[in-house]
Every structure is written in C-alpha cells, then in structure tokens.
Motif scaffolding. Structure first.
Motif, PDB file in Angstrom:
ATOM      1  N   SER A 222      -5.250   3.131 -32.451  1.00 27.62           N
ATOM      2  CA  SER A 222      -5.399   2.668 -31.074  1.00 27.62           C
ATOM      3  C   SER A 222      -5.544   3.835 -30.111  1.00 27.62           C
ATOM      4  O   SER A 222      -6.367   3.799 -29.184  1.00 27.62           O
ATOM      5  CB  SER A 222      -4.178   1.820 -30.692  1.00 27.62           C
ATOM      6  N   PHE A 223      -4.767   4.883 -30.349  1.00 26.14           N
ATOM      7  CA  PHE A 223      -4.829   6.053 -29.479  1.00 26.14           C
ATOM      8  C   PHE A 223      -6.197   6.727 -29.568  1.00 26.14           C
ATOM      9  O   PHE A 223      -6.778   7.116 -28.552  1.00 26.14           O
ATOM     10  CB  PHE A 223      -3.725   7.045 -29.863  1.00 26.14           C
TER      11      PHE A 223
ATOM     12  N   LEU B  49       2.465   9.351 -34.700  1.00 23.28           N
ATOM     13  CA  LEU B  49       2.443   8.045 -34.045  1.00 23.28           C
ATOM     14  C   LEU B  49       2.550   6.874 -34.999  1.00 23.28           C
ATOM     15  O   LEU B  49       2.854   5.759 -34.577  1.00 23.28           O
ATOM     16  CB  LEU B  49       1.146   7.902 -33.234  1.00 23.28           C
TER      17      LEU B  49
ATOM     18  N   ASN C 124       3.169   8.421 -27.121  1.00 21.66           N
ATOM     19  CA  ASN C 124       4.584   8.578 -27.480  1.00 21.66           C
ATOM     20  C   ASN C 124       4.761   8.420 -28.981  1.00 21.66           C
ATOM     21  O   ASN C 124       4.176   7.524 -29.592  1.00 21.66           O
ATOM     22  CB  ASN C 124       5.447   7.544 -26.754  1.00 21.66           C
TER      23      ASN C 124
ATOM     24  N   ARG D 176      -8.723   4.776 -27.523  1.00 18.23           N
ATOM     25  CA  ARG D 176      -8.575   4.950 -26.073  1.00 18.23           C
ATOM     26  C   ARG D 176      -9.015   6.351 -25.639  1.00 18.23           C
ATOM     27  O   ARG D 176      -9.610   6.516 -24.573  1.00 18.23           O
ATOM     28  CB  ARG D 176      -7.131   4.697 -25.659  1.00 18.23           C
TER      29      ARG D 176
ATOM     30  N   THR E 170       1.411   7.565 -22.192  1.00 21.89           N
ATOM     31  CA  THR E 170       2.377   6.637 -22.780  1.00 21.89           C
ATOM     32  C   THR E 170       1.939   6.198 -24.177  1.00 21.89           C
ATOM     33  O   THR E 170       2.763   6.041 -25.084  1.00 21.89           O
ATOM     34  CB  THR E 170       2.535   5.396 -21.875  1.00 21.89           C
ATOM     35  N   ALA E 171       0.640   6.040 -24.362  1.00 18.57           N
ATOM     36  CA  ALA E 171       0.106   5.648 -25.671  1.00 18.57           C
ATOM     37  C   ALA E 171       0.315   6.722 -26.725  1.00 18.57           C
ATOM     38  O   ALA E 171       0.184   6.449 -27.921  1.00 18.57           O
ATOM     39  CB  ALA E 171      -1.380   5.302 -25.547  1.00 18.57           C
TER      40      ALA E 171
ATOM     41  N   TRP F 282       2.866  15.414 -24.778  1.00 20.15           N
ATOM     42  CA  TRP F 282       2.098  14.504 -25.623  1.00 20.15           C
ATOM     43  C   TRP F 282       2.603  14.565 -27.067  1.00 20.15           C
ATOM     44  O   TRP F 282       2.797  15.637 -27.628  1.00 20.15           O
ATOM     45  CB  TRP F 282       0.610  14.857 -25.559  1.00 20.15           C
TER      46      TRP F 282
ATOM     47  N   ASP G  52      -1.085   6.260 -18.324  1.00 18.78           N
ATOM     48  CA  ASP G  52      -1.086   5.211 -19.333  1.00 18.78           C
ATOM     49  C   ASP G  52      -1.507   5.760 -20.696  1.00 18.78           C
ATOM     50  O   ASP G  52      -0.958   5.369 -21.737  1.00 18.78           O
ATOM     51  CB  ASP G  52      -2.054   4.088 -18.928  1.00 18.78           C
ATOM     52  N   LEU G  53      -2.473   6.667 -20.699  1.00 17.78           N
ATOM     53  CA  LEU G  53      -2.889   7.283 -21.954  1.00 17.78           C
ATOM     54  C   LEU G  53      -1.768   8.142 -22.520  1.00 17.78           C
ATOM     55  O   LEU G  53      -1.551   8.187 -23.732  1.00 17.78           O
ATOM     56  CB  LEU G  53      -4.148   8.121 -21.728  1.00 17.78           C
TER      57      LEU G  53
ATOM     58  N   LYS H 228      -0.762   2.914 -34.453  1.00 14.40           N
ATOM     59  CA  LYS H 228      -0.777   3.474 -33.113  1.00 14.40           C
ATOM     60  C   LYS H 228      -1.786   4.619 -33.013  1.00 14.40           C
ATOM     61  O   LYS H 228      -2.422   4.817 -31.976  1.00 14.40           O
ATOM     62  CB  LYS H 228       0.621   3.963 -32.738  1.00 14.40           C
TER      63      LYS H 228
END
Length: 451
Positions: free
Chosen positions: A426-427, A419, A448, A430, A445-446, A74, A442-443, A423
């Motif tokens: 948004s992270f 990030l 990265n 989520r 990937t968010a 992560w 998917d989380l 980003k």
C-alpha cells in the motif's frame, strides 16, 4: 602552473539558482515524473534504512526525548525536529547504498534532498505535489552544481553527494518555507560554507552520515536565512566561494546554462543493486553468466574490464564486513555469479566473510579502460567455460532504466521488513501514485512501522 579555470564575472550563480528555486512554476510532466520517481525511491530506502545499525546509532545520539515534534522519522513513527528528521532520513536513505544516482557526476541526490523536503513539508503542512516540485528543483540544483565542479572535485577525494547535496536540501527546504529570493540566496550561500564529505569514509557508517548531514545543513541554512542570517552573496561562484575553492577546473557558467530548459534531473537513475552504482554492470555480468550456466567451479580466473572510476570507489579487494563489501567490485561480481542477486542480503557481514565468496573474490582482477563507459563492462573468464561477456548498459542506467513496476517491487522489498508485506504494498502504491493534494503528513503516517 595551476590548471584552475578563470571564472568569468559576473555570473551571479548563487542569485540565479535562488530565483530558479523560488520562482519556477509549471514544471513539465516529464520533470515531475522524474521528481516523483526520485521521491518514491528515496521513501523506500528511507524506510528500509531505518532498521540499519548506523541509523540506530545516530538515532540514539540525535533524537532524545523532549525535542519539538515537527516531523516524522519515516519507518519508525516517532516525531522530532525538522533538522534531526532530515539528518536521520538522509542517513537512512543512503546507508544501504541502494538509492538513486546521476551517473555523469556520481551524485546520489535523493538522499540529501528528499529527507529535507519531507521534514520541512510536513512541518509546513505541504501536499505531495508541493513536495514533488521542491524535490525537482532541489535535485536539479544539486546536479547542476556537481556538473559545474568538473572532474577534480571528485578526483581529489570529496564525496560529491555530501558536498553538493546541501545546496539542493537548502533549496527544497527554502521553497517549502516560503523564502524570498534574497533569503534563498542567503540559504544557498550558508550551505556553501558547510560543504563537506570525504571518500576516505566509504565503507563505513560515516558515508551515510554525509548525506544525512547535508540534509540537516540544508534545512538549517534555510531556517537561518528565514531569520535574516547572512553569508557571502556569491557563496558558490565567488573568488573564494565553494566552486573555485573545491575544484581546480570548476565551470560556474555551466551551472546555470539553459537553467529551466534542460534538466539533469531527467538523467537521474535508480539502483537495482545495494552497492556503488559503477559496479552494477559487473553484477549484471555475473547474473547473466550464471543464467547462461556458468558456475564458480567452472572459473579459474576473471578479468573485469571497467572504467577507471570503478577502482576509485570500488577497489576494496577483500572486504572485512558488509559495509566494505558495497565498495568491492570483486565482491560484486562474486555475488552476481554465486547468488544471482545484488540486494541487501548480498552485502551483509555474513556474506562478506563467507568462505566461498572470499575464495572466489581472489580469482577476480580488474583492468581499467578509459574507452569503457561507467555503466558498461567486459568480463573475460578462463576455465572450463571460458568466454567473454559484454554488458553495454547496466540495469537501472539511463539507457536501461528500471520500470515503474521494478521500482514498485524495490520499494516493497525494502519496506516489507519494517512495515509488513501488506502495508509495504500500500505504501509503495501511494508513494508512486498518490495525488498531488495528498498531505505529506498522511503519507508519513502510512510509513509507520508494523506494531
């Protein structure tokens, strides 16, 4: 004469915890909300901690090219094995000392449990909801074992996050791997033999390695158990099991008392400051006094009245670097008053060696008082603005918890340098409000890092 308690047999603690980890369903909204907040907080510190020197050193050592691409690192976007992802995630989650804390035991349960759950959950294709449930059960098992160990485990110098974290990591990993109750019992028993971590390492990179190794060992124990590997069935409560060996006042019955009815998880709190939690009321006091108009030049001397545990873990009076400053109650009050803050920027090498901060720390002394709670302090200042200031409950404590908005801001603060601001926002959203059916992959990937 020994003061060790006699363990009442049979308690079958290891067996009961295994059944609890595998069979529990239908968690209440309150329990799941606590678990989700624990997960989200850990995600923030994992991404933020991936930029620290300790993480980079461990990454170079443990994540060479060619390992199986099972789980995400992560904050970096790379993929590696489940065990190494758990190890590095645990280091990242704990290295800034900005994680969660169960004040009754001083365990930071998210740091070992969440990275283990994420690594295995990504490998098995789990959803966010499944990982939240695994985190809830893993954290509860960690905290209950901590309660059952009594005072002497901590007082002897064990790092309780490292020792107990393996059990929760094994439970979370084993649940997501679909272990049977018998296999889960073996996973917990294997974890019992690996428990380690010494308070002597506080103020060094090895402190965060304790959390990382606990996450690694938990995943490893679950994987071994899935292959039929065995250990002593009563690994926690047995006559020479973990609890009676690691503590002279262990109460193994307390570990399973009201199991599934009352939840220690609901008392888990989140740090607003990047240092040992027992110093947080002292930072609050410094910030509040600054807001009241007190300045360093107004202060001749400071007497901090605190719970005795503060000097046990925060007694480095003159820290030489940023890691040491996280364990200096003297430094914590200084930055609270001078900087009006206690974030990662207050615990850098530069701030630890700053001339103004170092000179002010020498004016601070500590008086221990057993009547003062761990989340409380009283500060007496002598000088031009002499006064007495009482912090009844620290920010982030159970009685003065962080709000969801404060937790969101913390996650964004930690992740934005990695990030980028957009980003990171948004992270954080989520992590805090993603639906149960969101794939963990998917989380990941968010998270990265910004290209």
């Amino acid at each position: 004469m020994s003061n060790m308690k006699t363990v009442t047999a049979p308690t079958a603690v290891t067996e009961q915890l295994a059944a609890f980890a595998i069979s529990t369903t239908g968690l209440s909204p309150r329990v799941r909300d606590s678990a989700r907040a624990t997960l989200a907080n850990a995600l923030g510190v994992m991404v933020g901690g991936s930029a620290e020197d300790a993480y980079r050193s461990a990454h170079t050592t443990f994540a060479p090219a060619g390992m199986p691409a099972q789980a995400t690192l992560w904050g970096r976007g790379e993929r590696t094995s489940m065990t190494v992802a758990a190890l590095l995630g645990g280091i990242a989650a704990h290295v800034q000392d900005f994680d969660d804390t169960h004040l009754r035991t001083v365990i930071h349960p998210g740091a070992p449990v969440v990275p283990a759950a994420l690594a295995v959950g990504e490998y098995t294709g789990a959803t966010l909801g499944e990982v939240i449930d695994a985190v809830a059960l893993g954290v509860e098992i960690t905290l209950r074992i901590g309660v059952g160990l009594g005072r002497t485990h901590f007082d002897r110098g064990w790092h309780i996050t490292g020792t107990t974290g393996r059990f929760g990591a094994a439970a979370a990993a084993g649940r997501l791997l679909g272990l049977s109750p018998g296999q889960m019992q073996m996973a917990l028993a294997i974890a019992a033999t690996e428990a380690a971590g010494l308070q002597a390492a506080f103020g060094t990179m090895t402190k965060s390695f304790h959390a990382g190794k606990a996450a690694y060992d938990g995943v490893e124990a679950a994987l071994l158990a899935s292959m039929g590997f065995t250990s002593a069935p009563a690994g926690i409560e047995g006559r020479r099991g973990f609890a009676p060996t690691a503590s002279t006042d262990a109460d193994t019955e307390a570990i399973v008392r009201d199991l599934g009815i009352s939840w220690e998880l609901e008392s888990n709190a989140f740090k607003p400051y990047a240092c040992g939690i027992v110093s947080h009321p002292v930072i609050d006091a410094g910030i509040e006094l600054r807001q009241a108009g007190v300045r360093p030049e107004d202060v001749d001397a400071v007497l901090l009245h605190t719970n005795p545990v503060v000097l046990d873990v925060m007694g480095i009076a003159d820290p030489a670097n940023g890691l040491q400053s996280k364990f200096s109650v003297h430094h914590c009050f200084a930055v609270g008053l001078i900087d009006g803050a206690g974030g990662p920027g207050q615990f850098t090498d530069a701030r630890a060696t700053n001339t103004e901060i170092a000179e002010f720390r020498r004016r601070v002394t500590v008086g221990l008082d057993t009547s003062i709670a761990r989340d409380e302090c009283v500060v007496e200042i002598s000088g031009a603005k002499a006064r007495r200031h009482h912090v009844e409950h620290a920010t982030g404590s159970k009685d003065r918890p962080m709000t969801i908005q404060q937790l969101r801001e913390k996650i964004q603060l930690l992740t934005a340098p990695v990030l980028g601001p957009a980003k990171a926002a948004s992270f954080a959203e989520r992590a805090l409000h993603g639906t149960d059916d969101l794939p963990i992959a998917d989380l990941a990937t968010a998270a990265n890092k910004e290209a």
